[in-house]
Design a protein around this motif. Structure first.
Motif, PDB file in Angstrom:
ATOM      1  N   PHE A   1     -38.729 -99.932  -3.157  1.00 23.86           N
ATOM      2  CA  PHE A   1     -38.277-100.052  -1.769  1.00 23.86           C
ATOM      3  C   PHE A   1     -36.957-100.810  -1.635  1.00 23.86           C
ATOM      4  O   PHE A   1     -36.113-100.447  -0.819  1.00 23.86           O
TER       5      PHE A   1
ATOM      6  N   TYR B   1     -34.778-101.489  -4.338  1.00 27.88           N
ATOM      7  CA  TYR B   1     -33.909-100.713  -5.216  1.00 27.88           C
ATOM      8  C   TYR B   1     -32.478-101.240  -5.210  1.00 27.88           C
ATOM      9  O   TYR B   1     -31.516-100.532  -4.933  1.00 27.88           O
TER      10      TYR B   1
ATOM     11  N   HIS C   1     -21.894-102.196  -1.130  1.00 26.96           N
ATOM     12  CA  HIS C   1     -22.427-100.883  -0.781  1.00 26.96           C
ATOM     13  C   HIS C   1     -21.824-100.354   0.519  1.00 26.96           C
ATOM     14  O   HIS C   1     -21.814 -99.137   0.743  1.00 26.96           O
TER      15      HIS C   1
ATOM     16  N   TYR D   1     -20.883 -86.617   0.773  1.00 29.23           N
ATOM     17  CA  TYR D   1     -22.233 -86.337   1.261  1.00 29.23           C
ATOM     18  C   TYR D   1     -22.267 -85.306   2.387  1.00 29.23           C
ATOM     19  O   TYR D   1     -23.341 -84.981   2.899  1.00 29.23           O
TER      20      TYR D   1
ATOM     21  N   PHE E   1     -29.967 -88.117   3.490  1.00 30.22           N
ATOM     22  CA  PHE E   1     -30.700 -89.338   3.815  1.00 30.22           C
ATOM     23  C   PHE E   1     -31.174 -90.042   2.539  1.00 30.22           C
ATOM     24  O   PHE E   1     -31.104 -91.275   2.437  1.00 30.22           O
ATOM     25  N   TYR E   2     -31.643 -89.265   1.571  1.00 30.79           N
ATOM     26  CA  TYR E   2     -32.077 -89.890   0.318  1.00 30.79           C
ATOM     27  C   TYR E   2     -30.884 -90.374  -0.495  1.00 30.79           C
ATOM     28  O   TYR E   2     -30.952 -91.419  -1.142  1.00 30.79           O
TER      29      TYR E   2
ATOM     30  N   ILE F   1     -28.160 -91.602   0.643  1.00 34.55           N
ATOM     31  CA  ILE F   1     -27.740 -92.875   1.231  1.00 34.55           C
ATOM     32  C   ILE F   1     -28.693 -93.985   0.803  1.00 34.55           C
ATOM     33  O   ILE F   1     -28.265 -95.064   0.376  1.00 34.55           O
ATOM     34  N   TYR F   2     -29.986 -93.709   0.910  1.00 36.10           N
ATOM     35  CA  TYR F   2     -30.983 -94.721   0.552  1.00 36.10           C
ATOM     36  C   TYR F   2     -30.938 -95.061  -0.934  1.00 36.10           C
ATOM     37  O   TYR F   2     -31.019 -96.231  -1.321  1.00 36.10           O
ATOM     38  N   GLY F   3     -30.786 -94.056  -1.773  1.00 35.54           N
ATOM     39  CA  GLY F   3     -30.911 -94.255  -3.213  1.00 35.54           C
ATOM     40  C   GLY F   3     -29.611 -94.565  -3.936  1.00 35.54           C
ATOM     41  O   GLY F   3     -29.607 -94.641  -5.173  1.00 35.54           O
TER      42      GLY F   3
ATOM     43  N   CYS G   1     -26.974 -96.447  -5.794  1.00 35.83           N
ATOM     44  CA  CYS G   1     -26.791 -97.710  -6.503  1.00 35.83           C
ATOM     45  C   CYS G   1     -25.449 -97.634  -7.225  1.00 35.83           C
ATOM     46  O   CYS G   1     -24.756 -96.618  -7.165  1.00 35.83           O
TER      47      CYS G   1
ATOM     48  N   THR H   1     -29.308 -89.321  -8.410  1.00 36.07           N
ATOM     49  CA  THR H   1     -29.881 -90.456  -7.685  1.00 36.07           C
ATOM     50  C   THR H   1     -31.365 -90.613  -7.989  1.00 36.07           C
ATOM     51  O   THR H   1     -31.849 -91.721  -8.240  1.00 36.07           O
TER      52      THR H   1
ATOM     53  N   GLN I   1     -33.313 -93.726 -10.081  1.00 35.26           N
ATOM     54  CA  GLN I   1     -34.349 -94.541  -9.446  1.00 35.26           C
ATOM     55  C   GLN I   1     -35.647 -94.489 -10.249  1.00 35.26           C
ATOM     56  O   GLN I   1     -36.335 -95.507 -10.388  1.00 35.26           O
TER      57      GLN I   1
END
Length: 232
Positions: free
Chosen positions: A47, A49, A81, A92, A100-101, A103-105, A107, A133, A137
Motif C-alpha cells: 500500500f 510502496y 515524485h 501516460y 490510474f495504476y 500513477i499509483y505504482g 517508483c 510497473t 511492485q
C-alpha cells in the motif's frame, strides 16, 4: 498484445528484481527485528510502496503519535515524485484505466524505465509501462514478505541495513552514467544538490535542490531535446 508487452518489459525489470528482492528482504528483516508481525511489511510494501519511506515508517511506528510530523516527513522524503509525475503527463496519455495504476505504482525504478525506454512499434506502450510497473511492485512486495518470513527464523544484527536503499540509488546512477553519452543531466543533478547542501545543510537541501534541477532542465529543455534526438 498483452503477452508481447509483458515479454518486452520483463528483461528491463530483471536487474531491478535482484535489487528489490534484496532490499525488500532487508526491510522485512528490519521490521521483524523491531517486533512487527509478517503482515506489517507485506501490507506496507503493497500500500505504501515507497521504499525509503517504508524504512522511515518503521521508526515512526515506534515513536509517539504525531500525524503532522509524519505527513511533513513523507512529503519531504517523496517530494521527488511530484516532479516525476509532471514529466510523465504526456507518457501516460491515452493509456485508459491503466493510467490510474501507473500513477499509483510509479517508483524511481519504474520511472527510469518508462521515461527512457521506447518499446518497439508493435508493442503497446500502455501495456508495456503497466507490466514494468506491476513487475517491479511484485518484486518489492515479494522481497519484503520473504524477508519478514525468514526474519521469523533467522536473527542477526540489523545495524546499518537501511543503507541498502542509498546503495541502490548509487548503482542506478552509475548505470545511467555508463549507458548515456550525454552526462549533462547527471552533472546538473550532482552540482545542484551539492550547492544546496553547502548552502542549506543536510536537513533542508532536498526540496530546493529538486526545484533547482527542474528549473535548469526547463530552461535548457531545447538543448536536451536536441541531444536526445541526436542520440536516437
Amino acid at each position: 498484445m498483452k503477452r508481447k508487452a509483458f515479454e518486452t518489459a520483463l528483461p528491463y525489470t530483471l536487474p531491478i528484481c535482484v535489487g528489490f528482492l534484496f532490499l525488500g528482504m532487508s526491510y522485512g528483516f528490519l521490521m521483524r527485528s523491531m517486533g512487527f508481525s509478517v503482515w506489517y511489511p507485506m501490507l506496507m510494501s503493497f500500500f505504501i510502496y515507497a521504499g525509503s519511506m517504508e524504512f522511515v515508517t518503521a521508526n515512526l511506528l515506534m515513536s509517539a503519535y504525531n500525524p503532522l510530523y509524519a505527513f511533513v516527513l513523507t512529503l519531504l522524503v517523496n517530494a521527488r515524485h511530484m516532479f516525476y509525475g509532471i514529466s510523465m503527463l504526456n507518457k501516460y496519455k491515452n493509456t485508459g484505466w491503466k493510467k490510474f495504476y501507473l500513477i499509483y505504482g510509479m517508483c524511481d525504478e519504474s520511472f527510469t524505465i518508462n521515461c527512457t525506454v521506447t518499446p518497439p512499434k508493435d508493442v503497446d506502450k500502455g501495456w508495456f509501462m503497466f507490466f514494468v510497473t506491476l513487475l517491479n511492485q511484485i518484486y518489492w512486495v515479494g522481497g519484503a514478505t520473504l524477508g519478514a518470513l525468514l526474519g521469523s527464523f533467522i536473527t542477526f544484527d540489523t545495524t546499518g541495513i537501511g543503507f541498502v536503499m542509498t546503495a541502490l540509488f548509487v548503482v542506478m546512477f552509475i548505470n545511467q552514467w555508463e549507458e548515456s553519452s550525454d552526462h549533462r543531466p547527471a552533472l546538473i543533478g550532482l552540482i545542484s544538490s551539492f550547492i544546496c547542501l553547502i548552502l542549506l545543510g543536510a536537513d533542508n537541501f532536498m526540496l530546493p535542490a529538486m526545484a533547482l534541477i527542474i528549473l535548469i532542465f526547463t530552461l535548457d529543455r531545447k538543448n536536451l531535446d536536441k541531444q536526445e534526438v541526436t542520440t536516437l
